[in-house]
Design a protein around this motif. Structure first.
Motif, short mmCIF file in Angstrom:
data_model
loop_
_atom_site.label_atom_id
_atom_site.label_comp_id
_atom_site.label_asym_id
_atom_site.label_seq_id
_atom_site.Cartn_x
_atom_site.Cartn_y
_atom_site.Cartn_z
N UNK A 87 0.87 -1.16 0.00
CA UNK A 87 0.00 0.00 0.00
C UNK A 87 0.91 1.22 0.00
N UNK A 88 0.37 2.38 -0.37
CA UNK A 88 1.12 3.59 -0.15
C UNK A 88 1.36 3.75 1.35
N UNK A 89 2.52 4.23 1.77
CA UNK A 89 2.76 4.39 3.19
C UNK A 89 1.70 5.23 3.86
N UNK A 90 1.23 4.79 5.02
CA UNK A 90 0.21 5.50 5.75
C UNK A 90 0.75 6.00 7.08
N UNK A 91 2.06 6.03 7.20
CA UNK A 91 2.71 6.57 8.39
C UNK A 91 3.75 7.56 7.93
N UNK A 92 4.39 8.25 8.88
CA UNK A 92 5.30 9.33 8.53
C UNK A 92 6.67 8.84 8.06
N UNK A 93 6.95 7.58 8.21
CA UNK A 93 8.23 7.04 7.81
C UNK A 93 8.03 5.71 7.11
N UNK A 94 9.02 5.30 6.33
CA UNK A 94 8.93 4.02 5.65
C UNK A 94 9.26 2.86 6.58
N UNK A 95 9.75 3.17 7.76
CA UNK A 95 10.00 2.13 8.76
C UNK A 95 9.32 2.52 10.06
N UNK A 96 8.46 1.65 10.56
CA UNK A 96 7.77 1.86 11.83
C UNK A 96 8.63 1.28 12.95
N UNK A 97 8.97 2.10 13.93
CA UNK A 97 9.78 1.64 15.06
C UNK A 97 8.84 1.18 16.16
N UNK A 98 8.87 -0.12 16.43
CA UNK A 98 7.99 -0.69 17.43
C UNK A 98 8.69 -0.90 18.75
N UNK A 99 8.11 -1.76 19.55
CA UNK A 99 8.67 -2.06 20.87
C UNK A 99 9.91 -2.94 20.74
N UNK A 100 10.80 -2.80 21.71
CA UNK A 100 12.01 -3.62 21.78
C UNK A 100 12.86 -3.55 20.52
N UNK A 101 12.81 -2.40 19.84
CA UNK A 101 13.63 -2.22 18.65
C UNK A 101 13.14 -2.94 17.42
N UNK A 102 11.92 -3.47 17.42
CA UNK A 102 11.37 -4.12 16.23
C UNK A 102 11.01 -3.08 15.19
N UNK A 103 11.33 -3.36 13.94
CA UNK A 103 11.01 -2.47 12.84
C UNK A 103 10.04 -3.16 11.89
N UNK A 104 9.13 -2.36 11.33
CA UNK A 104 8.14 -2.86 10.39
C UNK A 104 8.09 -1.93 9.19
N UNK A 105 7.79 -2.50 8.03
CA UNK A 105 7.58 -1.66 6.85
C UNK A 105 6.40 -0.73 7.08
N UNK A 106 6.52 0.51 6.64
CA UNK A 106 5.47 1.48 6.85
C UNK A 106 4.36 1.42 5.83
N UNK A 107 4.30 0.32 5.08
CA UNK A 107 3.21 0.13 4.13
C UNK A 107 2.55 -1.22 4.44
N UNK A 108 1.45 -1.48 3.78
CA UNK A 108 0.75 -2.75 4.00
C UNK A 108 -0.11 -2.74 5.24
N UNK A 109 -0.35 -1.55 5.82
CA UNK A 109 -1.13 -1.49 7.04
C UNK A 109 -2.48 -0.82 6.80
N UNK A 110 -3.13 -1.15 5.69
CA UNK A 110 -4.45 -0.62 5.40
C UNK A 110 -5.45 -1.13 6.45
N UNK A 111 -6.56 -0.45 6.55
CA UNK A 111 -7.56 -0.83 7.56
C UNK A 111 -8.32 -2.08 7.17
N UNK A 112 -8.51 -2.29 5.87
CA UNK A 112 -9.27 -3.45 5.41
C UNK A 112 -8.54 -4.14 4.26
N UNK A 113 -8.65 -5.45 4.14
CA UNK A 113 -8.02 -6.16 3.03
C UNK A 113 -8.67 -5.79 1.70
N UNK A 114 -7.89 -5.85 0.65
CA UNK A 114 -8.40 -5.62 -0.71
C UNK A 114 -8.87 -6.97 -1.26
N UNK A 115 -10.08 -7.37 -0.87
CA UNK A 115 -10.57 -8.69 -1.28
C UNK A 115 -10.75 -8.80 -2.79
#
Length: 320
Positions: free
Chosen positions: A19-47
């Motif tokens: 998905x187009x990034x929906x956060x302010x960065x291309x990498x989401x900094x989570x807990x305990x230093x976990x990183x996630x891609x800042x895309x693919x976090x849409x609210x609903x699946x594209x069925x």
């Protein structure tokens, strides 16, 4: 014949943006230093997109079957779904997104596409305390690659009990090697200060077995095609070869090339025409599963293919 490994280099490349990034960065900094891609976090699946992908994959299966080739389609689950507890405070997946993998699996099974529940397999590893995705990287760990290779080998044996090629030609597994570095998300998307904060991590991968390079050209009845998850660095094709006791050939490209283009590159190659496999393993990825071959702006521009051209080229490559 296709070389044992195409693209042997270990450069890590990013899977395509789902998905187009929906956060302010291309990498989401989570807990305990976990990183996630800042895309693919849409609210609903594209069925609708998922259904279209299932229909195209079903067409591939039928065309390959007419050529006497079995198709196996492992779908790798999203890192966010497996490590939702590591997302930043206030960030979570919607209930609908938590059902996306199950919905993909249900649709593929209804279309008679040979696959298995990779999400359950990797969640089992997480529950046992084993890592399945690197903390600062988008790619999977050796335990995850090994477990998926086992499920893939089991499915291949159920579909093709007697593989061509000679017993004893499967790859021996090398010793484990540790490399301390930043993962791709940290290295490419974080500032120096942020990288220092999350820290490096240990990448544990298998060394190549030197003797295997001396075997020369050996028939490979199984071919693997997919994104950078299946590159030799992460060990999936080696483990699959070892389990099947047969050579396994592989071609892969960075995720932004797109799984449609990667498959066509193999099917249109001299390697495929000269020696078609008995089994084609086509690795797909949950976050970009819904994207068609014409997803402009999401696939690399050179790999975008219109629906009509995709179908035409596929049929031409698999013409009997």
């Amino acid at each position: 014949m296709l070389a044992w490994f195409l693209g042997l280099g270990c450069g890590l490349a990013l899977p395509a943006a789902a998905q187009q990034p929906q956060v302010d960065t291309l990498a989401v900094i989570g807990k305990d230093g976990y990183l996630f891609a800042g895309w693919g976090n849409a609210a609903t699946p594209d069925w609708a997109g998922i259904d279209a992908t299932v229909a195209r994959v079903s067409e591939v299966r039928k065309l390959l079957a007419a050529m006497g080739i079995a198709l196996v389609v492992p779908v790798l689950p999203d890192k966010m779904a497996l490590y939702e507890d590591k997302l930043p405070e206030g960030m979570s997946l919607s209930p609908q997104m938590r059902t996306r993998y199950a919905g993909i699996l249900e649709r593929m099974r209804a279309a008679d596409i040979p696959t298995f529940d990779g999400d359950s397999i990797l969640r089992g590893l997480v529950r046992s305390g084993q890592p399945v995705y690197y903390r600062t990287d988008q790619h999977w760990t050796q335990p995850a690659a090994d477990a998926t290779a086992q499920a893939t080998a089991d499915l291949i044996r159920s579909l093709v009990p007697q593989l061509a090629g000679a017993p004893g030609t499967g790859l021996a597994l090398g010793s484990m090697s540790n490399e301390r570095r930043f993962g791709d998300l940290a290295d490419r998307f974080l500032s120096p200060e942020q990288r220092k904060s999350v820290g490096r991590e240990i990448f544990s991968v298998r060394r190549a077995v030197e003797a295997d390079s001396l075997l020369g050209e050996v028939q490979a009845p199984v071919h693997v095609t997919g994104n950078s998850m299946v590159q030799p660095y992460f060990g999936f094709p080696q483990k699959l070869s070892n389990l099947l006791d047969r050579r396994v050939s592989v071609n892969w490209k960075p995720g932004d090339v797109g799984f449609w283009s990667i498959l066509l590159q193999y099917l249109e190659s001299d390697a495929y025409r000269k020696q078609p496999p008995q089994v084609l393993v086509w690795q797909l990825f949950e976050p970009n599963f819904h994207l068609g071959p014409d997803a402009r702006g999401l696939w690399d521009a050179a790999s975008v293919i219109s629906d009509a051209d995709w179908s035409r080229r596929l049929k031409a490559a698999l013409a009997s």
